[in-house]
Design a protein around this motif. Structure first.
Motif, mmCIF file in Angstrom:
data_model
loop_
_atom_site.group_PDB
_atom_site.id
_atom_site.type_symbol
_atom_site.label_atom_id
_atom_site.label_comp_id
_atom_site.label_asym_id
_atom_site.label_seq_id
_atom_site.Cartn_x
_atom_site.Cartn_y
_atom_site.Cartn_z
ATOM 1 N N LEU A 55 55.778 44.310 57.995
ATOM 2 C CA LEU A 55 56.502 43.319 57.187
ATOM 3 C C LEU A 55 55.790 41.975 57.155
ATOM 4 O O LEU A 55 55.776 41.293 56.121
ATOM 5 C CB LEU A 55 57.917 43.140 57.733
ATOM 6 C CG LEU A 55 58.895 44.306 57.535
ATOM 7 C CD1 LEU A 55 60.203 44.027 58.251
ATOM 8 C CD2 LEU A 55 59.143 44.556 56.045
ATOM 9 N N VAL A 56 55.192 41.575 58.278
ATOM 10 C CA VAL A 56 54.596 40.243 58.340
ATOM 11 C C VAL A 56 53.380 40.145 57.422
ATOM 12 O O VAL A 56 53.082 39.069 56.885
ATOM 13 C CB VAL A 56 54.224 39.883 59.804
ATOM 14 C CG1 VAL A 56 52.924 40.549 60.244
ATOM 15 C CG2 VAL A 56 54.085 38.373 59.962
ATOM 16 N N ILE A 57 52.674 41.252 57.185
ATOM 17 C CA ILE A 57 51.538 41.222 56.260
ATOM 18 C C ILE A 57 52.027 41.168 54.819
ATOM 19 O O ILE A 57 51.528 40.370 54.002
ATOM 20 C CB ILE A 57 50.628 42.450 56.477
ATOM 21 C CG1 ILE A 57 50.094 42.453 57.921
ATOM 22 C CG2 ILE A 57 49.475 42.444 55.484
ATOM 23 C CD1 ILE A 57 49.302 41.221 58.300
ATOM 24 N N LEU A 58 53.015 41.979 54.479
ATOM 25 C CA LEU A 58 53.565 41.927 53.124
ATOM 26 C C LEU A 58 54.169 40.556 52.828
ATOM 27 O O LEU A 58 54.129 40.080 51.684
ATOM 28 C CB LEU A 58 54.619 43.017 52.936
ATOM 29 C CG LEU A 58 54.110 44.465 52.892
ATOM 30 C CD1 LEU A 58 55.283 45.430 52.765
ATOM 31 C CD2 LEU A 58 53.130 44.673 51.741
ATOM 32 N N ALA A 59 54.720 39.918 53.873
ATOM 33 C CA ALA A 59 55.364 38.612 53.687
ATOM 34 C C ALA A 59 54.357 37.504 53.395
ATOM 35 O O ALA A 59 54.751 36.404 52.988
ATOM 36 C CB ALA A 59 56.180 38.248 54.924
ATOM 37 N N LEU A 60 53.062 37.761 53.572
ATOM 38 C CA LEU A 60 52.056 36.755 53.228
ATOM 39 C C LEU A 60 52.133 36.402 51.752
ATOM 40 O O LEU A 60 51.777 35.295 51.339
ATOM 41 C CB LEU A 60 50.652 37.267 53.575
ATOM 42 C CG LEU A 60 50.336 37.469 55.066
ATOM 43 C CD1 LEU A 60 48.966 38.114 55.235
ATOM 44 C CD2 LEU A 60 50.390 36.136 55.810
ATOM 45 N N ALA A 61 52.586 37.351 50.932
ATOM 46 C CA ALA A 61 52.728 37.111 49.492
ATOM 47 C C ALA A 61 54.165 36.786 49.114
ATOM 48 O O ALA A 61 54.547 36.889 47.934
ATOM 49 C CB ALA A 61 52.246 38.338 48.717
ATOM 50 N N GLY A 62 54.998 36.414 50.094
ATOM 51 C CA GLY A 62 56.402 36.135 49.833
ATOM 52 C C GLY A 62 57.226 37.409 49.929
ATOM 53 O O GLY A 62 56.851 38.370 50.602
ATOM 54 N N GLN A 217 51.574 32.367 51.188
ATOM 55 C CA GLN A 217 50.394 31.585 51.520
ATOM 56 C C GLN A 217 49.555 31.382 50.270
ATOM 57 O O GLN A 217 49.600 32.167 49.320
ATOM 58 C CB GLN A 217 49.588 32.283 52.617
ATOM 59 C CG GLN A 217 50.331 32.353 53.946
ATOM 60 C CD GLN A 217 49.434 32.820 55.083
ATOM 61 O OE1 GLN A 217 48.236 32.997 54.918
ATOM 62 N NE2 GLN A 217 50.041 33.028 56.250
ATOM 63 N N ALA A 218 48.756 30.330 50.297
ATOM 64 C CA ALA A 218 48.019 29.929 49.093
ATOM 65 C C ALA A 218 47.144 31.054 48.548
ATOM 66 O O ALA A 218 47.070 31.264 47.334
ATOM 67 C CB ALA A 218 47.157 28.704 49.409
ATOM 68 N N ASP A 219 46.502 31.799 49.436
ATOM 69 C CA ASP A 219 45.591 32.862 48.996
ATOM 70 C C ASP A 219 46.334 34.040 48.374
ATOM 71 O O ASP A 219 45.720 34.897 47.725
ATOM 72 C CB ASP A 219 44.752 33.365 50.175
ATOM 73 C CG ASP A 219 43.827 32.287 50.714
ATOM 74 O OD1 ASP A 219 43.574 31.322 49.970
ATOM 75 O OD2 ASP A 219 43.371 32.401 51.867
ATOM 76 N N TYR A 220 47.661 34.099 48.613
ATOM 77 C CA TYR A 220 48.429 35.250 48.140
ATOM 78 C C TYR A 220 49.493 34.857 47.110
ATOM 79 O O TYR A 220 50.380 35.640 46.796
ATOM 80 C CB TYR A 220 49.112 35.941 49.324
ATOM 81 C CG TYR A 220 48.137 36.496 50.341
ATOM 82 C CD1 TYR A 220 47.593 37.766 50.196
ATOM 83 C CD2 TYR A 220 47.767 35.746 51.446
ATOM 84 C CE1 TYR A 220 46.700 38.273 51.123
ATOM 85 C CE2 TYR A 220 46.871 36.248 52.387
ATOM 86 C CZ TYR A 220 46.347 37.505 52.218
ATOM 87 O OH TYR A 220 45.467 38.007 53.142
ATOM 88 N N ALA A 221 49.388 33.647 46.593
ATOM 89 C CA ALA A 221 50.415 33.174 45.656
ATOM 90 C C ALA A 221 50.440 34.012 44.380
ATOM 91 O O ALA A 221 51.500 34.315 43.844
ATOM 92 C CB ALA A 221 50.170 31.703 45.323
#
Length: 678
Positions: A55-62, A217-221
């Protein structure tokens, strides 16, 4: 009254208990009910954080891509079942306990075997660091005030685990069995309760973080194309932490009760079924209760005081939602059992690392000390080495699961892949040997299982390297070559030493004569004992040797020598620079040069003291001489101990009685007093 040595052993006995005889090794073998918590606690407990890492990796993109979670979880479960089925073939084909290392060594060669060994050794160290840190996280989730003591708690838990394992396999198994089974029961009850609540009163199953949004995060917006694929693959790789420790049962087959292979295979199947069920259930409840979990608490929009307060773990939020809040009995039970089993999950590594180290030591790739069992029949040196490296990682990374997890699972998937491809080659060789039709069908079925495992684990390995390399996995890839070079260097050393020690014609020749040298500093009891021992060996030549560093002392020594009428000539070596070691070494070298086949025996009187500080006051010259003389070929060094009263106690036998050999020669005690040299 206990002796000094007994008092020195007291802390060891308090930690380990009484030593166990070697002939009781069979009594330490494990039934399946104890083998499961010992060897499978890591994969069973990893379900407590595998969903969270996904979940924490998927959450990088919201929150936009959390809908992919169920599909990724299905992929992890399929991979888990495949790997478990593959290792069931390994334990049947290679029951000696080498696991992937033995498979790689026998089917791919030495280099592949060392790649697997280095990967597993690193992964076992990371298993301890990650498991203990995750357990510490769950303790802090229940008691947030302990957050500032995170590292100290983790180090204390590593020390406790090491102590338990040093007490022996069966004793540690009994200690670990109850928490593991309680954790399994608590999670299964939580899953059943949560699913019933959702389908009966759906709106009530809500996580405390369900109302939070997640700032991407900015890289995953804005994701699209390759970036989205990489995010999904990275999340899947993180979820694969659920597979860590599966290989430990293959390494621990020798610890099972007979029939070893069958019991190990049954334990693997049981572990795989339980782990898959718990992982799927926790993931389902996390999705149904809308758990939100981010890499940083400050990424959760609406989270109060994110700078100082930690966010609760996913399993903690699921337990709170299921059992009615963070003050409920069910919540604290799940947290307690989860924290306990996460800490005890490191026990998988505490069993796997020493066993693998023992096999590598037996093959002469690691120091032989790792093959030696301790007082409780455990591989104590391996346990201590593992604890030390894990503690170092915990300190360096401050017991952060988020940082440590980036180094994790790479090593285990390297061993998975090489091992499974090795099993494919193993079955090819077995099929070529020619067997009956039924046996060939069984082999082909096993080969198909291992081929499936090899393909899947290789694909996942590539995913892990690509997605985790820049996030810390590079460190593992740097350490592995270093370990491989080190193990090959150790092997070359042992092989070179073995070649030098092969008997030849020269090793059977007797020396032409024996020249005994007794080192003398003054005429006292230790000197006279050394002279008596030297004479008892009946050498061809006997020399009493002293070094003149002070003219007055040397004249006094010569006077005493003549006064006591000692029947051995005293040779005095001049030392204008007041050195003792060099003149003696040069004298010995001169004897060897003049007669290379002559054996030189140097008798060194040495005090035996009872206190550490007395060593500072005595024996320094003797130690320096021994250190130099041991490098001289054809020279033997014989230490002649003289026990001072502090070493044995004042109420022991008198120290001024007859010397060895005096009574046999018919001398009485009075005669000995009158003639110091018998």
């Amino acid at each position: 009254m206990p002796s000094l040595s007994d008092l020195g052993q007291l802390p060891k006995r308090l930690v380990l208990g009484r030593p166990v005889r070697s002939d009781r090794l069979g009594e330490s073998l494990l039934p399946k009910r104890l083998a499961l918590p010992i060897f499978a606690s890591d994969p069973l407990s990893s379900v407590a954080y595998a969903t969270q890492e996904l979940l924490v990796i998927l959450a990088l993109a919201g929150t936009a891509y959390l809908y992919l979670t169920p599909w990724l979880a299905v992929g992890v479960v399929v991979l888990l079942i495949t790997v478990v089925a593959s290792y069931r073939q390994v334990v049947r084909a290679y029951p000696s306990g080498g696991g992937d290392y033995e498979v790689a060594m026998k089917n791919h060669g030495q280099f592949a075997g060392l790649v697997v060994a280095s990967a597993l050794l690193i992964d076992y160290v990371l298993t301890v660091a990650v498991s203990v840190s995750a357990g510490t996280d769950n303790i802090i989730s229940a008691f947030p005030g302990l957050n500032e003591h995170r590292v100290a708690i983790a180090l204390g838990l590593v020390a406790l685990l090491a102590a338990l394992n040093l007490r022996g396999v069966r004793e540690s198994g009994r200690a670990f069995a109850a928490p593991t089974y309680l954790f399994i029961s608590a999670i299964l009850v939580m899953i059943a309760t949560g699913l019933v609540r959702y389908f009966v009163t759906g709106p009530d199953l809500v996580a405390e973080s369900a109302g939070y949004a997640i700032s991407p995060q900015a890289d995953y917006a804005e994701l699209g194309g390759l970036a989205l694929v990489l995010l999904v693959l990275r999340a899947f790789a993180s979820g694969c932490t659920a597979l860590t420790g599966v290989e430990a049962i293959a390494n621990g087959v020798p610890a099972f009760r007979p029939p070893k292979s069958r019991n190990a295979a049954a334990t693997l199947a049981l572990m795989g079924g339980i782990a898959a069920t718990m992982f799927a259930g926790i993931t389902a409840l996390a999705l149904l209760s809308d758990v939100r979990y981010a890499e940083s608490a400050c990424d959760l929009v609406g989270f109060a005081d994110c700078e100082t307060q930690p966010q609760r773990t996913v399993i903690a939020q699921v337990a709170a939602a299921t059992f009615g809040g963070s003050q409920s009995l069910g919540f604290f039970a799940v947290q307690a059992f989860t924290a306990a089993v996460l800490v005890l999950a490191a026990n998988t590594a505490f069993n796997g690392f020493p066993l693998l180290g023992s096999v590598l030591a037996q093959d002469r790739f690691l120091p032989r000390q790792l093959h030696t069992r301790g007082d409780k029949l455990a591989f104590s040196n391996g346990i201590l080495l593992l604890a030390g490296f894990a503690a170092l990682l915990i300190v360096v990374f401050e017991a952060s699961v988020t940082e440590l997890i980036q180094l994790y699972i790479l090593g285990v998937f390297i061993s998975f892949s090489i091992g499974q491809w090795g099993m494919v080659r193993h079955w090819n060789r077995e099929l070529g040997a020619g067997t009956d039709g039924r046996e060939r069908a069984r082999m082909r079925r096993s080969q198909a299982i291992n081929l499936s495992g090899a393909v899947l684990t290789s694909v996942v390995l590539v995913i892990i390297v690509v997605t985790k390399f820049t996030h810390g996995a590079w460190l593992v890839l740097v350490c592995m070559p270093f370990l491989i070079v080190l193990m090959r260097a150790i092997n070359r050393h042992y092989s070179h030493v073995a070649d030098q020690l092969i008997p030849d014609a020269d090793s059977r020749l007797l020396p032409s004569k024996v020249h005994a040298i007794v080192l003398v500093s003054k005429v006292h009891k230790p000197t006279l004992r050394a002279l008596a021992f030297a004479r008892a060996t009946r050498p061809d030549v006997l020399t009493a040797l002293t070094v003149n560093v002070d003219d007055a002392d040397t004249r006094g020594l010569q006077s005493d020598w003549n006064r006591y009428d000692i029947p051995v000539p005293l040779t005095v070596l001049e030392s204008p620079y007041r050195e003792i070691t060099r003149p003696v070494v040069d004298y010995v070298k001169a004897i060897r040069r003049s007669s290379p086949r002559e054996l030189v025996i140097v008798f060194v009187p040495q005090y035996v003291v009872g206190h550490w500080w007395e060593n500072v006051l005595h024996n320094q010259s003797a130690l320096r001489l021994r250190a130099r003389l041991q490098f001289q070929p054809g020279v033997m060094i014989t230490t002649v101990p003289w026990q001072l009263e502090s070493s044995v106690g004042r109420d022991d036998d008198r120290r001024d009685g007859p010397m060895p050999g005096d009574l046999r020669r018919g001398l009485t005690e009075d005669q000995v007093e009158a003639t110091p040299y018998g």
